[in-house]
Design a protein around this motif. Structure first.
Motif, PDB file in Angstrom:
ATOM      1  N   VAL A  30      10.816 -22.716 -25.675  1.00  0.00           N
ATOM      2  CA  VAL A  30      11.882 -21.911 -25.076  1.00  0.00           C
ATOM      3  C   VAL A  30      11.242 -20.758 -24.305  1.00  0.00           C
ATOM      4  CG1 VAL A  30      13.976 -20.568 -25.520  1.00  0.00           C
ATOM      5  CG2 VAL A  30      13.376 -22.496 -27.028  1.00  0.00           C
ATOM      6  N   THR A  31      11.517 -20.697 -23.004  1.00  0.00           N
ATOM      7  CA  THR A  31      10.940 -19.624 -22.189  1.00  0.00           C
ATOM      8  C   THR A  31      12.000 -18.591 -21.822  1.00  0.00           C
ATOM      9  OG1 THR A  31      11.383 -20.666 -20.047  1.00  0.00           O
ATOM     10  CG2 THR A  31       9.312 -21.281 -21.162  1.00  0.00           C
ATOM     11  N   ARG A  32      11.560 -17.383 -21.646  1.00  0.00           N
ATOM     12  CA  ARG A  32      12.452 -16.291 -21.234  1.00  0.00           C
ATOM     13  C   ARG A  32      13.108 -16.607 -19.894  1.00  0.00           C
ATOM     14  NH1 ARG A  32      13.573 -10.947 -22.130  1.00  0.00           N
ATOM     15  NH2 ARG A  32      13.970  -9.689 -20.291  1.00  0.00           N
ATOM     16  N   GLU A  33      12.325 -17.121 -18.962  1.00  0.00           N
ATOM     17  CA  GLU A  33      12.844 -17.419 -17.627  1.00  0.00           C
ATOM     18  C   GLU A  33      13.991 -18.429 -17.703  1.00  0.00           C
ATOM     19  OE1 GLU A  33       9.481 -17.665 -18.436  1.00  0.00           O
ATOM     20  OE2 GLU A  33       9.091 -15.652 -17.686  1.00  0.00           O
ATOM     21  N   GLU A  34      13.821 -19.463 -18.519  1.00  0.00           N
ATOM     22  CA  GLU A  34      14.853 -20.482 -18.640  1.00  0.00           C
ATOM     23  C   GLU A  34      16.097 -19.931 -19.340  1.00  0.00           C
ATOM     24  OE1 GLU A  34      15.450 -25.106 -20.068  1.00  0.00           O
ATOM     25  OE2 GLU A  34      13.559 -24.104 -20.524  1.00  0.00           O
ATOM     26  N   LEU A  63      21.294 -11.804 -21.297  1.00  0.00           N
ATOM     27  CA  LEU A  63      20.715 -11.396 -20.011  1.00  0.00           C
ATOM     28  C   LEU A  63      19.924 -10.097 -20.017  1.00  0.00           C
ATOM     29  CD1 LEU A  63      23.821 -12.188 -17.793  1.00  0.00           C
ATOM     30  CD2 LEU A  63      21.608 -13.352 -17.709  1.00  0.00           C
ATOM     31  N   ASP A  64      20.243  -9.194 -20.928  1.00  0.00           N
ATOM     32  CA  ASP A  64      19.730  -7.832 -20.827  1.00  0.00           C
ATOM     33  C   ASP A  64      19.141  -7.382 -22.164  1.00  0.00           C
ATOM     34  OD1 ASP A  64      20.678  -4.705 -21.210  1.00  0.00           O
ATOM     35  OD2 ASP A  64      19.879  -5.153 -19.204  1.00  0.00           O
ATOM     36  N   ASP A  65      17.887  -6.961 -22.137  1.00  0.00           N
ATOM     37  CA  ASP A  65      17.208  -6.538 -23.368  1.00  0.00           C
ATOM     38  C   ASP A  65      17.902  -5.368 -24.052  1.00  0.00           C
ATOM     39  OD1 ASP A  65      14.937  -8.375 -23.358  1.00  0.00           O
ATOM     40  OD2 ASP A  65      14.245  -7.265 -21.600  1.00  0.00           O
ATOM     41  N   ALA A  66      18.300  -4.369 -23.286  1.00  0.00           N
ATOM     42  CA  ALA A  66      18.935  -3.182 -23.871  1.00  0.00           C
ATOM     43  C   ALA A  66      20.283  -3.543 -24.489  1.00  0.00           C
ATOM     44  CB  ALA A  66      19.099  -2.089 -22.818  1.00  0.00           C
ATOM     45  N   ALA A  67      21.073  -4.355 -23.796  1.00  0.00           N
ATOM     46  CA  ALA A  67      22.372  -4.769 -24.334  1.00  0.00           C
ATOM     47  C   ALA A  67      22.188  -5.622 -25.585  1.00  0.00           C
ATOM     48  CB  ALA A  67      23.160  -5.533 -23.279  1.00  0.00           C
ATOM     49  N   ALA A  68      21.228  -6.532 -25.552  1.00  0.00           N
ATOM     50  CA  ALA A  68      20.976  -7.407 -26.702  1.00  0.00           C
ATOM     51  C   ALA A  68      20.500  -6.612 -27.908  1.00  0.00           C
ATOM     52  CB  ALA A  68      19.949  -8.473 -26.326  1.00  0.00           C
ATOM     53  N   PHE A  93      21.804  -9.769 -32.515  1.00  0.00           N
ATOM     54  CA  PHE A  93      20.675 -10.560 -32.037  1.00  0.00           C
ATOM     55  C   PHE A  93      19.394  -9.734 -31.992  1.00  0.00           C
ATOM     56  CE2 PHE A  93      24.284 -12.743 -29.871  1.00  0.00           C
ATOM     57  CZ  PHE A  93      24.149 -13.977 -30.488  1.00  0.00           C
ATOM     58  N   GLY A  94      19.520  -8.462 -31.646  1.00  0.00           N
ATOM     59  CA  GLY A  94      18.374  -7.573 -31.595  1.00  0.00           C
ATOM     60  C   GLY A  94      17.530  -7.692 -30.339  1.00  0.00           C
ATOM     61  N   ARG A  95      17.637  -8.786 -29.661  1.00  0.00           N
ATOM     62  CA  ARG A  95      16.896  -9.034 -28.418  1.00  0.00           C
ATOM     63  C   ARG A  95      17.581 -10.174 -27.680  1.00  0.00           C
ATOM     64  NH1 ARG A  95      12.017 -12.793 -30.253  1.00  0.00           N
ATOM     65  NH2 ARG A  95      12.753 -13.270 -32.347  1.00  0.00           N
ATOM     66  N   VAL A  96      17.173 -10.431 -26.448  1.00  0.00           N
ATOM     67  CA  VAL A  96      17.784 -11.497 -25.657  1.00  0.00           C
ATOM     68  C   VAL A  96      17.681 -12.814 -26.419  1.00  0.00           C
ATOM     69  CG1 VAL A  96      17.478 -12.909 -23.577  1.00  0.00           C
ATOM     70  CG2 VAL A  96      17.480 -10.426 -23.399  1.00  0.00           C
ATOM     71  N   ALA A  97      18.811 -13.498 -26.533  1.00  0.00           N
ATOM     72  CA  ALA A  97      18.888 -14.784 -27.230  1.00  0.00           C
ATOM     73  C   ALA A  97      19.433 -15.845 -26.278  1.00  0.00           C
ATOM     74  CB  ALA A  97      19.792 -14.669 -28.449  1.00  0.00           C
ATOM     75  N   ALA A  98      19.022 -17.076 -26.509  1.00  0.00           N
ATOM     76  CA  ALA A  98      19.526 -18.193 -25.710  1.00  0.00           C
ATOM     77  C   ALA A  98      20.989 -18.450 -26.044  1.00  0.00           C
ATOM     78  CB  ALA A  98      18.708 -19.457 -25.989  1.00  0.00           C
ATOM     79  N   SER A  99      21.741 -18.871 -25.069  1.00  0.00           N
ATOM     80  CA  SER A  99      23.115 -19.314 -25.284  1.00  0.00           C
ATOM     81  C   SER A  99      23.102 -20.530 -26.212  1.00  0.00           C
ATOM     82  CB  SER A  99      23.726 -19.703 -23.933  1.00  0.00           C
ATOM     83  OG  SER A  99      24.916 -20.427 -24.109  1.00  0.00           O
ATOM     84  N   GLY A 100      24.118 -20.642 -27.058  1.00  0.00           N
ATOM     85  CA  GLY A 100      24.259 -21.835 -27.887  1.00  0.00           C
ATOM     86  C   GLY A 100      24.383 -23.086 -27.037  1.00  0.00           C
ATOM     87  N   TRP A 101      25.039 -22.938 -25.877  1.00  0.00           N
ATOM     88  CA  TRP A 101      25.192 -24.084 -24.970  1.00  0.00           C
ATOM     89  C   TRP A 101      23.851 -24.484 -24.377  1.00  0.00           C
ATOM     90  CZ3 TRP A 101      29.218 -26.353 -26.369  1.00  0.00           C
ATOM     91  CH2 TRP A 101      30.338 -25.624 -26.784  1.00  0.00           C
ATOM     92  N   HIS A 102      22.992 -23.511 -24.158  1.00  0.00           N
ATOM     93  CA  HIS A 102      21.639 -23.810 -23.689  1.00  0.00           C
ATOM     94  C   HIS A 102      20.875 -24.546 -24.790  1.00  0.00           C
ATOM     95  CE1 HIS A 102      17.587 -22.087 -22.013  1.00  0.00           C
ATOM     96  NE2 HIS A 102      17.696 -23.391 -21.818  1.00  0.00           N
ATOM     97  N   THR A 103      21.045 -24.122 -26.036  1.00  0.00           N
ATOM     98  CA  THR A 103      20.402 -24.805 -27.167  1.00  0.00           C
ATOM     99  C   THR A 103      20.867 -26.257 -27.231  1.00  0.00           C
ATOM    100  OG1 THR A 103      20.243 -22.702 -28.351  1.00  0.00           O
ATOM    101  CG2 THR A 103      19.969 -24.708 -29.655  1.00  0.00           C
ATOM    102  N   CYS A 104      22.156 -26.496 -26.970  1.00  0.00           N
ATOM    103  CA  CYS A 104      22.654 -27.878 -26.914  1.00  0.00           C
ATOM    104  C   CYS A 104      21.938 -28.658 -25.821  1.00  0.00           C
ATOM    105  CB  CYS A 104      24.162 -27.892 -26.646  1.00  0.00           C
ATOM    106  SG  CYS A 104      25.186 -27.339 -28.017  1.00  0.00           S
ATOM    107  N   GLY A 105      21.757 -28.056 -24.664  1.00  0.00           N
ATOM    108  CA  GLY A 105      21.079 -28.716 -23.558  1.00  0.00           C
ATOM    109  C   GLY A 105      19.621 -29.014 -23.863  1.00  0.00           C
ATOM    110  N   MET A 106      18.922 -28.069 -24.493  1.00  0.00           N
ATOM    111  CA  MET A 106      17.526 -28.310 -24.866  1.00  0.00           C
ATOM    112  C   MET A 106      17.440 -29.435 -25.888  1.00  0.00           C
ATOM    113  SD  MET A 106      15.914 -24.434 -24.898  1.00  0.00           S
ATOM    114  CE  MET A 106      17.294 -23.572 -25.691  1.00  0.00           C
ATOM    115  N   THR A 107      18.410 -29.466 -26.814  1.00  0.00           N
ATOM    116  CA  THR A 107      18.468 -30.537 -27.809  1.00  0.00           C
ATOM    117  C   THR A 107      18.664 -31.882 -27.120  1.00  0.00           C
ATOM    118  OG1 THR A 107      19.313 -29.032 -29.500  1.00  0.00           O
ATOM    119  CG2 THR A 107      19.740 -31.386 -29.830  1.00  0.00           C
TER     120      THR A 107
END
Length: 148
Positions: free
Chosen positions: A20-24, A39-44, A49-63
């Motif tokens: 999992v890459t940050r860019e992706e 999308l945003d480190d400060a908001a996350a 989450f504490g930091r930028v996290a992948a969307s669950g839908w993105h996790t489905c796509g990677m799966t």
């Protein structure tokens, strides 16, 4: 070639590797799930989450990418799916994680209306590099029945 007859009930198969890459993560979020914690480190940092996290839908796509690669390696010809049940986002996925999959065939039967096709239900779990489940679902899928 993997056929309907080759599917073994209750056997757990582990496969795949997806870095999992940050860019992706950011690119997917910008296109499909533009919530601040994707999308945003400060908001996350202000969320659980504490930091930028992948969307669950993105996790489905990677799966799905790992599943298709696994099927291709086994000569499995997927014939589509009538749907997914019990989709759960269990833990956050972060840039830098490495994901793998597990598959367990729960049920299988030959289609009554299309006897050249089998229908099977499989539990899919996506795991992070610590062996922790991050995603789980039950998929219903079609597969070719061995001719003759």
């Amino acid at each position: 070639m993997e056929w309907f007859e080759d599917l073994v009930l209750d056997k757990v198969e582990r496969f795949g590797s997806y870095a999992v890459t940050r860019e992706e993560v950011l690119d997917f979020a910008r296109k499909y799930d533009p919530q601040p914690f994707h999308l945003d480190d400060a908001a996350a940092a202000q969320t659980h989450f504490g930091r930028v996290a992948a969307s669950g839908w993105h996790t489905c796509g990677m799966t799905m990418a790992m599943i298709v690669k696994y099927q291709d390696e086994r000569g499995h010809q997927g014939l589509g799916s009538p749907g997914i049940d019990e989709l759960r986002f269990l833990k956050p996925v972060y840039p830098g994680d490495t994901l793998t999959c597990e598959r367990e065939v729960l049920e299988k039967r030959v289609s009554a209306s299309k006897p050249d096709m089998g229908i099977f239900r499989t539990r899919v779990r996506t795991l992070n590099q610590h062996g922790e489940a991050v995603l789980s679902y039950v998929a219903n899928a079609f597969v070719q029945v061995r001719p003759g």
